[in-house]
Enzyme design. Structure first.
Site, PDB file in Angstrom:
ATOM      1  N   HIS A 177       0.833  -1.201   0.000  1.00 45.65           N
ATOM      2  CA  HIS A 177       0.000   0.000   0.000  1.00 45.65           C
ATOM      3  C   HIS A 177       0.879   1.268   0.000  1.00 45.65           C
ATOM      4  O   HIS A 177       0.767   2.120  -0.882  1.00 45.65           O
ATOM      5  CB  HIS A 177      -0.931  -0.005   1.220  1.00 45.65           C
ATOM      6  CG  HIS A 177      -1.839   1.178   1.281  1.00 45.65           C
ATOM      7  ND1 HIS A 177      -3.132   1.149   0.823  1.00 45.65           N
ATOM      8  CD2 HIS A 177      -1.633   2.451   1.714  1.00 45.65           C
ATOM      9  CE1 HIS A 177      -3.683   2.348   0.973  1.00 45.65           C
ATOM     10  NE2 HIS A 177      -2.802   3.150   1.523  1.00 45.65           N
ATOM     11  N   GLU A 178       1.763   1.351   0.968  1.00 45.43           N
ATOM     12  CA  GLU A 178       2.631   2.539   1.052  1.00 45.43           C
ATOM     13  C   GLU A 178       3.562   2.589  -0.157  1.00 45.43           C
ATOM     14  O   GLU A 178       3.903   3.667  -0.651  1.00 45.43           O
ATOM     15  CB  GLU A 178       3.427   2.554   2.362  1.00 45.43           C
ATOM     16  CG  GLU A 178       2.575   2.561   3.639  1.00 45.43           C
ATOM     17  CD  GLU A 178       1.502   3.647   3.683  1.00 45.43           C
ATOM     18  OE1 GLU A 178       1.668   4.688   3.011  1.00 45.43           O
ATOM     19  OE2 GLU A 178       0.475   3.445   4.368  1.00 45.43           O
ATOM     20  N   GLU A 186      -4.731   7.539  -3.211  1.00 46.82           N
ATOM     21  CA  GLU A 186      -5.191   6.250  -2.673  1.00 46.82           C
ATOM     22  C   GLU A 186      -5.410   5.228  -3.785  1.00 46.82           C
ATOM     23  O   GLU A 186      -5.205   4.039  -3.584  1.00 46.82           O
ATOM     24  CB  GLU A 186      -6.492   6.432  -1.884  1.00 46.82           C
ATOM     25  CG  GLU A 186      -6.299   6.989  -0.482  1.00 46.82           C
ATOM     26  CD  GLU A 186      -5.355   6.160   0.377  1.00 46.82           C
ATOM     27  OE1 GLU A 186      -5.415   4.924   0.345  1.00 46.82           O
ATOM     28  OE2 GLU A 186      -4.522   6.773   1.076  1.00 46.82           O
ATOM     29  N   HIS A 205       1.787   4.325  -2.964  1.00 47.91           N
ATOM     30  CA  HIS A 205       1.830   5.790  -2.816  1.00 47.91           C
ATOM     31  C   HIS A 205       3.187   6.314  -3.304  1.00 47.91           C
ATOM     32  O   HIS A 205       3.276   7.310  -4.011  1.00 47.91           O
ATOM     33  CB  HIS A 205       1.694   6.183  -1.337  1.00 47.91           C
ATOM     34  CG  HIS A 205       0.281   6.184  -0.827  1.00 47.91           C
ATOM     35  ND1 HIS A 205      -0.723   6.902  -1.409  1.00 47.91           N
ATOM     36  CD2 HIS A 205      -0.290   5.561   0.243  1.00 47.91           C
ATOM     37  CE1 HIS A 205      -1.861   6.731  -0.719  1.00 47.91           C
ATOM     38  NE2 HIS A 205      -1.616   5.908   0.285  1.00 47.91           N
TER      39      HIS A 205
END
Ligand code: ZN
Length: 502
Positions: free
Chosen positions: A262-263, A292, A266
């Protein structure tokens, strides 16, 4: 003369951007490796720099120059840079510096009190603070834009041009499709044992796995760094420095791996923004929902893809044979994807995740449009969990005190998580149009083709294109929940009709 003013203004903008970058670096440090005894001084430094930044952004000569330049014959890039900073000026100068400083203190204090309240399961401890934060946010929203309702203004700060009237039908449709689907899935009895996923998995080994996953998706370690923290985040300082910090849970490798992806998603966005935009203000993600969408794409669409784990599952077996030597791939993949209503948003599965967000959206909308009494919030929260997920928190810590967002003044932020999931599914359809062999690319571990597509169509532009302009350039007329619902129902319908019973 105009040329000189233009250069002066660009220099001023560069200084503003450097302040923002330094503040982002300090915030990274505060939340990762800053020694305990440095924190008091760090907070003072941050406050001084934030005040200086505010003065630079709201300088009246700067505003005059921007207005003057915008009357000139400019190219598209110059116009966008100056418009962005004029908009920033207008919003920031609508609130006095004293008000901003006072509110920063209030937010910091409430965040600290929230941590204590959560630990002690005591909502009353922060109830009045929360009420004051909501009232201040309403007042600020009215000052910033009296033509919008306060909640629409807050939504706009994260997702420009998206209002409650856009979100309401999207979220309603998701809710009315997901809830019956969830009930259907719940009745499937799986034969697969998934308890092993919560067996201890040494954190040092989870870090190695995380690094491996990031390498495979194309995260550039020369333009970033991986850290450990209590609340995972990515610090997009500029395209040459996109750091991320992950929280590891000793008995849940699934959470650590998915959070890293997820990170990582980004950070991939930040790393691939055109470096020429860095000091202009346009070198950032275009909206929070789109930011997101990129993290969710790598976490959920790629990171929960069967073919992705066919590549990485052997790593688990090799590094942690104590647990994984007797686990089959199907067992592992099912454990990774299993749908199980829980009270915690950050470990929610793909089907219940949208409901966690919708609950928060409905509550904050009520708080800002109607007169809801803050003291009734715990019960409103619990009733919604019971209605939508058929589970009910038994204490405040796993209910109303679960997330820090509201207690740190972030209202209007939660919807970006679901908007991101919606965009991610729309972008998945768009990439499949260009690469009908999308699944095979994943099976072959060819993530560079996917990343290149994202860079070309999304990342490189930073704020040069809005979310809507990006969608339009991909022949998508507007935001729509259809691709997300089709994707979820097809994937999880298959998983539960065949996979679970294997
Ligand atoms: Zn995120």
């Amino acid at each position: 003369m105009i040329i000189t003013i233009q250069q002066q203004t660009l220099d001023h903008i560069q200084t503003i951007e450097h302040y923002k970058q330094v503040l982002a670096l300090l915030s990274w440090d505060t939340n990762t490796y800053a020694p305990k005894n440095s924190k008091k001084q760090l907070a003072k430094i941050q406050s001084t720099l934030a005040t200086k930044l505010h003065l630079l952004q709201t300088n009246s000569d700067f505003r005059n120059n921007l207005e003057l330049l915008l009357q000139e014959d400019l190219n598209e890039l110059q116009r966008k840079i100056f418009n962005l900073h004029l908009k920033e000026f207008t919003e920031l100068s609508s609130i006095s510096i004293e008000d901003i400083q006072q509110f920063s203190l209030k937010k910091a204090l409430t965040s600290t009190n929230w941590a204590i309240a959560k630990l002690n399961n005591n909502f009353q401890l922060v109830q009045d603070d929360l009420k004051e934060i909501i009232e201040t946010k309403k007042r600020f929203a009215n000052l910033k834009n009296p033509n919008l309702s306060p909640y629409d203004q807050l939504l706009n700060e994260y997702e420009p041009d998206i209002l409650t009237k856009t979100i309401d039908p999207l979220f309603e449709n998701i809710k009315s499709t997901i809830i019956p689907f969830l009930n259907q899935i719940r009745n499937v009895n799986s034969n697969l044992d998934t308890s092993f996923i919560k067996n201890p998995f040494p954190i040092e080994k989870q870090k190695i796995l995380g690094k491996e996953l990031l390498k495979s998706i194309g995260y550039n370690f020369e333009s970033g760094q991986m850290g450990v923290t209590q609340h995972p985040f990515s610090a997009g300082i500029h395209s040459g420095d996109a750091r991320l910090a992950v929280k590891y849970v000793g008995n849940n490798v699934k959470v650590g791996a998915l959070m890293t992806l997820h990170e990582g998603g980004h950070s991939l966005y930040t790393q691939n923004i055109n470096e020429k935009l860095v000091d202009t203000g346009l070198g950032k993600y275009t909206s929070m929902g789109f930011h997101e969408s990129q993290s969710i794409f790598w976490e959920k669409i790629i990171g929960k893809h069967e073919e992705f784990w066919k590549i990485h599952f052997p790593f688990l077996q090799q590094h942690h044979p104590e647990v994984y030597k007797n686990v089959s791939f199907n067992q592992f993949f099912f454990a990774l994807s299993e749908v199980k209503p829980s009270l915690t948003r950050y470990e929610a599965d793909d089907i219940t995740y949208p409901l966690h967000i919708i609950i928060r959206y409905e509550i904050e909308k009520e708080l800002f449009t109607n007169e809801v009494n803050v003291k009734d919030l715990p019960e409103i929260w619990n009733a919604k969990y019971k209605n939508y997920l058929d589970i009910r928190p038994t204490n405040y810590s796993e209910g109303i005190l679960q997330d820090i967002h509201w207690y740190s003044g972030s209202f209007g932020y939660f919807p970006s998580y679901l908007l991101g999931f919606i965009y991610a599914a729309q972008l998945r359809e768009a990439i499949i149009k260009d690469y009908p062999n999308f699944d095979q690319l994943i099976a072959a571990g060819d993530f560079s083709t996917i990343l290149q597509w994202q860079t070309q169509n999304i990342h490189q532009f930073g704020k040069l294109k809005s979310s809507k302009e990006i969608l339009n350039s991909l022949n998508i007329s507007e935001i729509s929940e259809r691709p997300l619902l089709e994707y979820l129902i097809q994937k999880y319908g298959r998983l539960y009709s065949t996979f679970a019973l294997k």
